[in-house]
Design a protein around this motif. Structure first.
Motif, PDB file in Angstrom:
ATOM      1  N   ASP A 166      62.309  27.989 -70.429  1.00  0.00           N
ATOM      2  CA  ASP A 166      62.206  26.586 -70.785  1.00  0.00           C
ATOM      3  C   ASP A 166      62.218  26.448 -72.296  1.00  0.00           C
ATOM      4  N   PHE A 167      62.517  25.276 -72.755  1.00  0.00           N
ATOM      5  CA  PHE A 167      62.539  25.007 -74.184  1.00  0.00           C
ATOM      6  C   PHE A 167      61.107  24.968 -74.697  1.00  0.00           C
ATOM      7  N   LEU A 168      60.852  25.766 -75.736  1.00  0.00           N
ATOM      8  CA  LEU A 168      59.496  25.879 -76.251  1.00  0.00           C
ATOM      9  C   LEU A 168      59.136  24.627 -77.042  1.00  0.00           C
ATOM     10  N   GLN A 169      58.038  23.969 -76.650  1.00  0.00           N
ATOM     11  CA  GLN A 169      57.642  22.718 -77.297  1.00  0.00           C
ATOM     12  C   GLN A 169      56.256  22.806 -77.893  1.00  0.00           C
ATOM     13  N   GLY A 170      55.785  23.994 -78.145  1.00  0.00           N
ATOM     14  CA  GLY A 170      54.476  24.179 -78.751  1.00  0.00           C
ATOM     15  C   GLY A 170      54.356  25.601 -79.235  1.00  0.00           C
ATOM     16  N   PRO A 171      53.172  25.980 -79.720  1.00  0.00           N
ATOM     17  CA  PRO A 171      53.002  27.320 -80.292  1.00  0.00           C
ATOM     18  C   PRO A 171      52.808  28.423 -79.265  1.00  0.00           C
ATOM     19  N   LEU A 172      52.492  28.055 -78.025  1.00  0.00           N
ATOM     20  CA  LEU A 172      52.076  29.059 -77.061  1.00  0.00           C
ATOM     21  C   LEU A 172      53.125  29.270 -75.981  1.00  0.00           C
ATOM     22  N   CYS A 173      53.484  30.520 -75.778  1.00  0.00           N
ATOM     23  CA  CYS A 173      54.401  30.899 -74.696  1.00  0.00           C
ATOM     24  C   CYS A 173      53.723  31.994 -73.890  1.00  0.00           C
ATOM     25  N   ASP A 174      53.354  31.656 -72.676  1.00  0.00           N
ATOM     26  CA  ASP A 174      52.809  32.673 -71.775  1.00  0.00           C
ATOM     27  C   ASP A 174      53.203  32.296 -70.356  1.00  0.00           C
ATOM     28  N   THR A 175      52.691  33.043 -69.385  1.00  0.00           N
ATOM     29  CA  THR A 175      53.136  32.799 -68.012  1.00  0.00           C
ATOM     30  C   THR A 175      52.557  31.514 -67.426  1.00  0.00           C
ATOM     31  N   ASP A 176      51.664  30.850 -68.140  1.00  0.00           N
ATOM     32  CA  ASP A 176      51.178  29.537 -67.699  1.00  0.00           C
ATOM     33  C   ASP A 176      52.061  28.405 -68.186  1.00  0.00           C
ATOM     34  N   TYR A 177      53.081  28.733 -68.975  1.00  0.00           N
ATOM     35  CA  TYR A 177      53.979  27.698 -69.493  1.00  0.00           C
ATOM     36  C   TYR A 177      54.653  27.000 -68.311  1.00  0.00           C
ATOM     37  N   PRO A 178      54.816  25.677 -68.368  1.00  0.00           N
ATOM     38  CA  PRO A 178      55.427  24.948 -67.241  1.00  0.00           C
ATOM     39  C   PRO A 178      56.948  25.096 -67.211  1.00  0.00           C
ATOM     40  N   PHE A 179      57.404  26.269 -66.783  1.00  0.00           N
ATOM     41  CA  PHE A 179      58.835  26.562 -66.767  1.00  0.00           C
ATOM     42  C   PHE A 179      59.584  25.622 -65.815  1.00  0.00           C
ATOM     43  N   ASP A 180      60.710  25.131 -66.265  1.00  0.00           N
ATOM     44  CA  ASP A 180      61.546  24.264 -65.438  1.00  0.00           C
ATOM     45  C   ASP A 180      62.740  24.991 -64.829  1.00  0.00           C
ATOM     46  N   TYR A 181      63.140  26.112 -65.415  1.00  0.00           N
ATOM     47  CA  TYR A 181      64.363  26.779 -64.998  1.00  0.00           C
ATOM     48  C   TYR A 181      64.035  28.169 -64.448  1.00  0.00           C
ATOM     49  N   TRP A 182      64.592  28.447 -63.282  1.00  0.00           N
ATOM     50  CA  TRP A 182      64.287  29.684 -62.558  1.00  0.00           C
ATOM     51  C   TRP A 182      65.558  30.328 -62.027  1.00  0.00           C
ATOM     52  N   GLY A 183      65.565  31.662 -62.015  1.00  0.00           N
ATOM     53  CA  GLY A 183      66.621  32.379 -61.337  1.00  0.00           C
ATOM     54  C   GLY A 183      66.320  32.501 -59.858  1.00  0.00           C
ATOM     55  N   ARG A 184      67.232  33.134 -59.124  1.00  0.00           N
ATOM     56  CA  ARG A 184      67.062  33.281 -57.675  1.00  0.00           C
ATOM     57  C   ARG A 184      66.310  34.544 -57.293  1.00  0.00           C
ATOM     58  N   GLY A 185      66.112  35.434 -58.238  1.00  0.00           N
ATOM     59  CA  GLY A 185      65.311  36.606 -57.969  1.00  0.00           C
ATOM     60  C   GLY A 185      66.115  37.860 -57.694  1.00  0.00           C
ATOM     61  N   THR A 186      65.444  38.988 -57.929  1.00  0.00           N
ATOM     62  CA  THR A 186      66.006  40.300 -57.595  1.00  0.00           C
ATOM     63  C   THR A 186      64.888  41.126 -56.978  1.00  0.00           C
ATOM     64  N   PRO A 187      65.147  41.821 -55.861  1.00  0.00           N
ATOM     65  CA  PRO A 187      64.063  42.504 -55.155  1.00  0.00           C
ATOM     66  C   PRO A 187      63.770  43.879 -55.736  1.00  0.00           C
ATOM     67  N   VAL A 188      62.501  44.210 -55.778  1.00  0.00           N
ATOM     68  CA  VAL A 188      62.041  45.523 -56.193  1.00  0.00           C
ATOM     69  C   VAL A 188      61.160  46.096 -55.088  1.00  0.00           C
ATOM     70  N   THR A 189      61.505  47.307 -54.654  1.00  0.00           N
ATOM     71  CA  THR A 189      60.721  48.008 -53.634  1.00  0.00           C
ATOM     72  C   THR A 189      60.309  49.361 -54.183  1.00  0.00           C
ATOM     73  N   VAL A 190      59.014  49.617 -54.162  1.00  0.00           N
ATOM     74  CA  VAL A 190      58.470  50.894 -54.617  1.00  0.00           C
ATOM     75  C   VAL A 190      57.829  51.568 -53.414  1.00  0.00           C
ATOM     76  N   SER A 191      58.463  52.631 -52.966  1.00  0.00           N
ATOM     77  CA  SER A 191      57.995  53.291 -51.745  1.00  0.00           C
ATOM     78  C   SER A 191      58.445  54.740 -51.740  1.00  0.00           C
ATOM     79  N   SER A 192      57.613  55.583 -51.141  1.00  0.00           N
ATOM     80  CA  SER A 192      57.987  56.982 -50.982  1.00  0.00           C
ATOM     81  C   SER A 192      58.651  57.217 -49.629  1.00  0.00           C
TER      82      SER A 192
END
Length: 124
Positions: free
Chosen positions: A98-124
């Motif tokens: 998202d477009f940064l509109q303040g000094p703080l960027c963290d995972t609580d930022y109200p992101f508007d744009y998202w990708g569709r995802g990529t899967p990660v599997t960790v297994s033996s």
């Protein structure tokens, strides 16, 4: 229009590594906040890491010291290097921006744009 496309997910054994990539369009020459999130079916989405255009990054405690978020501004590409992977890292991984509109960027930022995802599997 901001668009995000993730890649790089896959299956890996515990202790292994993966590098996720998020290719972005539609935000050249703008100050952005970007992040990585993950979600397991039936659970809430979890913030993994976030970074701004100056390279200031922050991480969830669960991934500190193992994951590294980075940004190539010239390519509008976001990365997540994941090392020492654990089974509990298994999830669908999403990038957000998202477009940064303040000094703080963290995972609580109200992101508007998202990708569709990529899967990660960790297994033996």
């Amino acid at each position: 229009q901001v668009q995000l496309v993730e890649s790089g997910g896959g299956s890996v054994q515990p202790g292994g590594s993966l590098r996720l990539t998020c290719a972005g369009t539609g935000y050249t020459d703008h100050a952005m906040c970007l992040g990585w999130f993950r979600q397991v079916p039936g659970k809430e989405r979890e913030g993994v890491a976030a970074i701004d255009a100056d390279g200031y990054a922050n991480y969830a405690d669960s991934v500190k010291g193992r994951f590294t978020i980075s940004l190539d501004n010239a390519k509008n590409t976001l990365y997540l290097q994941m090392n020492s992977l654990k089974p509990e890292d298994t999830a669908m991984y999403f990038c957000a921006a998202d477009f940064l509109q303040g000094p703080l960027c963290d995972t609580d930022y109200p992101f508007d744009y998202w990708g569709r995802g990529t899967p990660v599997t960790v297994s033996s």
